[in-house]
Design a protein around this motif. Structure first.
Motif, PDB file in Angstrom:
ATOM      1  N   LEU A   1       0.825  -1.203   0.000  1.00 43.86           N
ATOM      2  CA  LEU A   1       0.000   0.000   0.000  1.00 43.86           C
ATOM      3  C   LEU A   1       0.857   1.251   0.000  1.00 43.86           C
ATOM      4  CD1 LEU A   1      -2.815   1.259   0.098  1.00 43.86           C
ATOM      5  CD2 LEU A   1      -2.728   1.069   2.596  1.00 43.86           C
ATOM      6  N   GLY A   2       1.974   1.223   0.741  1.00 42.40           N
ATOM      7  CA  GLY A   2       2.852   2.396   0.772  1.00 42.40           C
ATOM      8  C   GLY A   2       3.404   2.718  -0.596  1.00 42.40           C
ATOM      9  N   ALA A   3       3.812   1.669  -1.322  1.00 43.08           N
ATOM     10  CA  ALA A   3       4.346   1.914  -2.656  1.00 43.08           C
ATOM     11  C   ALA A   3       3.274   2.464  -3.583  1.00 43.08           C
ATOM     12  CB  ALA A   3       4.918   0.607  -3.228  1.00 43.08           C
ATOM     13  N   ILE A   4       2.061   1.912  -3.492  1.00 45.80           N
ATOM     14  CA  ILE A   4       0.960   2.391  -4.346  1.00 45.80           C
ATOM     15  C   ILE A   4       0.643   3.852  -4.051  1.00 45.80           C
ATOM     16  CG2 ILE A   4      -1.493   2.115  -4.850  1.00 45.80           C
ATOM     17  CD1 ILE A   4      -1.106  -0.892  -4.403  1.00 45.80           C
ATOM     18  N   LEU A   5       0.517   4.180  -2.760  1.00 47.96           N
ATOM     19  CA  LEU A   5       0.186   5.560  -2.393  1.00 47.96           C
ATOM     20  C   LEU A   5       1.286   6.517  -2.813  1.00 47.96           C
ATOM     21  CD1 LEU A   5      -1.377   5.020   1.151  1.00 47.96           C
ATOM     22  CD2 LEU A   5      -2.578   5.572  -0.965  1.00 47.96           C
ATOM     23  N   THR A   6       2.538   6.104  -2.632  1.00 51.12           N
ATOM     24  CA  THR A   6       3.647   6.979  -3.002  1.00 51.12           C
ATOM     25  C   THR A   6       3.677   7.214  -4.516  1.00 51.12           C
ATOM     26  OG1 THR A   6       4.924   6.175  -1.123  1.00 51.12           O
ATOM     27  CG2 THR A   6       6.132   7.278  -2.874  1.00 51.12           C
ATOM     28  N   ALA A   7       3.513   6.106  -5.262  1.00 50.80           N
ATOM     29  CA  ALA A   7       3.506   6.262  -6.721  1.00 50.80           C
ATOM     30  C   ALA A   7       2.339   7.139  -7.176  1.00 50.80           C
ATOM     31  CB  ALA A   7       3.426   4.871  -7.378  1.00 50.80           C
ATOM     32  N   SER A   8       1.170   6.922  -6.577  1.00 50.98           N
ATOM     33  CA  SER A   8       0.011   7.746  -6.936  1.00 50.98           C
ATOM     34  C   SER A   8       0.263   9.211  -6.618  1.00 50.98           C
ATOM     35  CB  SER A   8      -1.228   7.229  -6.199  1.00 50.98           C
ATOM     36  OG  SER A   8      -1.511   5.892  -6.563  1.00 50.98           O
ATOM     37  N   LYS A   9       0.863   9.443  -5.463  1.00 52.05           N
ATOM     38  CA  LYS A   9       1.130  10.826  -5.078  1.00 52.05           C
ATOM     39  C   LYS A   9       2.097  11.482  -6.058  1.00 52.05           C
ATOM     40  CE  LYS A   9       2.947  13.611  -1.286  1.00 52.05           C
ATOM     41  NZ  LYS A   9       3.518  13.599   0.084  1.00 52.05           N
ATOM     42  N   MET A  10       3.124  10.740  -6.470  1.00 46.97           N
ATOM     43  CA  MET A  10       4.087  11.296  -7.424  1.00 46.97           C
ATOM     44  C   MET A  10       3.419  11.598  -8.773  1.00 46.97           C
ATOM     45  SD  MET A  10       7.341   8.818  -6.527  1.00 46.97           S
ATOM     46  CE  MET A  10       8.324   9.509  -7.862  1.00 46.97           C
ATOM     47  N   ASP A  11       2.560  10.679  -9.240  1.00 47.94           N
ATOM     48  CA  ASP A  11       1.879  10.904 -10.514  1.00 47.94           C
ATOM     49  C   ASP A  11       0.939  12.096 -10.433  1.00 47.94           C
ATOM     50  OD1 ASP A  11       3.213   8.773 -11.582  1.00 47.94           O
ATOM     51  OD2 ASP A  11       1.577   7.327 -11.226  1.00 47.94           O
ATOM     52  N   VAL A  12       0.165  12.169  -9.359  1.00 47.70           N
ATOM     53  CA  VAL A  12      -0.771  13.286  -9.213  1.00 47.70           C
ATOM     54  C   VAL A  12      -0.023  14.599  -9.090  1.00 47.70           C
ATOM     55  CG1 VAL A  12      -2.569  14.262  -7.738  1.00 47.70           C
ATOM     56  CG2 VAL A  12      -2.590  11.812  -8.245  1.00 47.70           C
ATOM     57  N   ALA A  13       1.097  14.574  -8.330  1.00 47.92           N
ATOM     58  CA  ALA A  13       1.886  15.804  -8.191  1.00 47.92           C
ATOM     59  C   ALA A  13       2.446  16.246  -9.548  1.00 47.92           C
ATOM     60  CB  ALA A  13       3.009  15.576  -7.182  1.00 47.92           C
ATOM     61  N   TRP A  14       2.900  15.268 -10.349  1.00 52.20           N
ATOM     62  CA  TRP A  14       3.423  15.618 -11.684  1.00 52.20           C
ATOM     63  C   TRP A  14       2.317  16.223 -12.553  1.00 52.20           C
ATOM     64  CZ3 TRP A  14       2.172  14.005 -16.585  1.00 52.20           C
ATOM     65  CH2 TRP A  14       3.077  14.346 -17.604  1.00 52.20           C
ATOM     66  N   ALA A  15       1.132  15.579 -12.537  1.00 57.61           N
ATOM     67  CA  ALA A  15       0.024  16.104 -13.327  1.00 57.61           C
ATOM     68  C   ALA A  15      -0.399  17.479 -12.844  1.00 57.61           C
ATOM     69  CB  ALA A  15      -1.158  15.127 -13.272  1.00 57.61           C
ATOM     70  N   ASN A  16      -0.366  17.687 -11.547  1.00 57.69           N
ATOM     71  CA  ASN A  16      -0.750  18.981 -10.978  1.00 57.69           C
ATOM     72  C   ASN A  16       0.190  20.076 -11.452  1.00 57.69           C
ATOM     73  OD1 ASN A  16      -2.094  20.886  -9.377  1.00 57.69           O
ATOM     74  ND2 ASN A  16      -0.770  20.477  -7.627  1.00 57.69           N
TER      75      ASN A  16
END
Length: 467
Positions: free
Chosen positions: A262-277
């Motif tokens: 779950l930590g890896a998924i959340l971290t990857a999601s956060k990085m992708d969302v931050a990049w898109a933002n």
């Protein structure tokens, strides 16, 4: 003629029996009264000896306080003074109840007055020995600093004890004389009714044999039940220990999976969302706002994941050891509950075997949780002492305190869990009400201590700190 002789014999036997019973009853009442007098005299002797020993302890507490200036010794002095007054009250009641002679009453009244003066003189001496006022209201009003003749108290107590010993001996001698009279009467009655006694003893022997057989059967059944209860208790304890071990393993496994997966998924999601933002911040403000909100939700999810992992398997315990984990746990609990915290932990972190660290940490965690829920405390103290053979954890608060009824309740799973967890590792768990209030918990567990300097402690993994 034969019938007349039989009637006369029966009449004589009845008269002798009735007369013997009257004599025996009278002797019994006298023996009982004399024996009670002897017991009362012996009790008074014991109380006088107790009074003397309490006086010696009073002097010892006072001397100890004057040497050490420890407030606990002054409190012990007041407690012993209260017991002294209770003993004096009991003796005073005894003397007046049995209408002792005026000389004994006067002697005891003199002792009571001297002892009260002795207590007051001690209070005055202790108050003068320290610059700060002592809370010694339980000792009563302090008298003036007057000299109390201790030798007079001892001699008067010895005289009263000698009088009580003499009174007890006289009562016992009279009781023995009455016993001899009753023995003679009993022997006469026994000789008169020997035939009836033989028959009674025969029937009684049969009944005793029957009762003995029943008693042996009951003892056998009781032993079997005791063995069964012991075996079931051992099985339940083993099951409880196994369930705790399974629960800890499952928590560890789940925490590891949450961290890795779950930590890896959340971290990857956060990085992708931050990049898109960042990419859409200027061109698509509405989408960027949604992405920013998504980032905030991801941060909350990561924080929630971290709290869940910490509750199931504290990373600070695994990475830094028990001392740092206890300090972190106590600081967080004190901040949440606005406690005044007192820590008595080793300056250097140490490393124990994993199961011992987990057991002690869980006990501390459960204790602080109970203090926050029920104690209404304002101050919490945590101490940890370690030597080569054992580790001792103590937790206390100044809250409302645990009651004996709380300790006996079977649905207090938190206490039962702590007891079983400590017992599973050969430790001892003790919980009791503090003085004057609060709750004190003390845990002692065997351990194999291995020194681990702080410089050698591995830091937390980068992925864990980032989450």
């Amino acid at each position: 003629m034969r019938n007349r002789s039989w009637a006369i014999a029966m009449t004589v036997a009845i008269v002798i029996t009735v007369g013997g019973l009257v004599i025996l009853e009278t002797a019994r009442e006298r023996i009982a009264a004399e024996y009670e007098s002897a017991l009362e005299a012996r009790d008074v002797t014991v109380q006088l000896s107790t009074l003397e020993s309490q006086l010696e302890r009073l002097s010892a507490y006072q001397a100890n306080f004057l040497l050490t200036k420890q407030v606990a010794r002054a409190q012990a002095y007041c407690t012993n003074a209260t017991r002294l007054r209770q003993t004096i009250q009991q003796l005073n009641t005894t003397y007046y109840r049995r209408e002792a002679d005026s000389a004994e009453q006067a002697s005891f009244s003199q002792i009571a007055a001297l002892i009260e003066a002795r207590i007051g003189a001690g209070v005055t001496a202790m108050q003068q020995a320290t610059p700060q006022p002592l809370a010694l209201a339980a000792c009563g009003t302090a008298s003036g600093a007057q000299t109390v003749d201790g030798a007079l108290i001892d001699s008067t107590l010895s005289l009263l004890r000698d009088n009580e010993t003499r009174r007890a001996q006289q009562a016992l001698d009279a009781s023995r004389a009455d016993q001899r009279v009753s023995t003679l009467c009993a022997a006469a009655l026994s000789a008169l009714n020997i035939v009836l006694f033989i028959l009674l003893f025969r029937n009684l022997g049969i009944q005793i044999d029957r009762q003995a057989r029943v008693q042996r059967q009951l003892i056998t059944q009781q032993e079997e039940l005791d063995q069964l209860v012991t075996e079931r208790t051992r099985q339940l304890e083993a099951l409880g220990w196994h369930l705790q071990a399974v629960a800890e393993n499952e928590k560890t496994q789940l925490a590891r999976e949450l961290h890795d997966e779950l930590g890896a998924i959340l971290t990857a999601s956060k990085m992708d969302v931050a990049w898109a933002n960042r990419k859409l911040k200027d061109s698509e403000p509405a989408v960027a706002e949604k992405l920013a909100r998504a980032l905030a939700n991801l941060d909350q999810g990561i924080a929630l994941k971290r709290r869940i992992i910490e509750d199931m398997r504290p990373t600070v315990l695994a990475n830094f050891g028990l001392v740092t984990a206890l300090r972190t746990l106590a600081d967080e609990a004190a901040q949440r509950n606005n406690w005044m915290l007192e820590l008595r932990l080793p300056a250097d972190d140490i490393q124990l075997d994993e199961q011992t660290e987990i057991a002690l940490f869980r006990v501390a965690q459960e204790s602080l949780t109970n203090a926050a829920k029920y104690a209404r405390a304002s101050r919490v103290s945590i101490g940890l002492q370690i030597d080569e053979a054992q580790v001792a954890l103590s937790i206390s608060d100044n809250g409302v305190g645990i009651t004996p009824a709380d300790l006996k309740r079977t649905h207090t799973h938190g206490l039962l869990g702590m007891r079983q967890r400590v017992a599973a590792h050969g430790g001892q768990f003790d919980i009791h009400r503090g003085v004057p209030s609060g709750t004190d918990i003390h845990v002692v567990m065997p351990c194999a201590r291995r020194a681990m300097p702080l410089d050698d402690i591995a830091p937390a993994a980068p992925s864990e700190r980032s989450l």
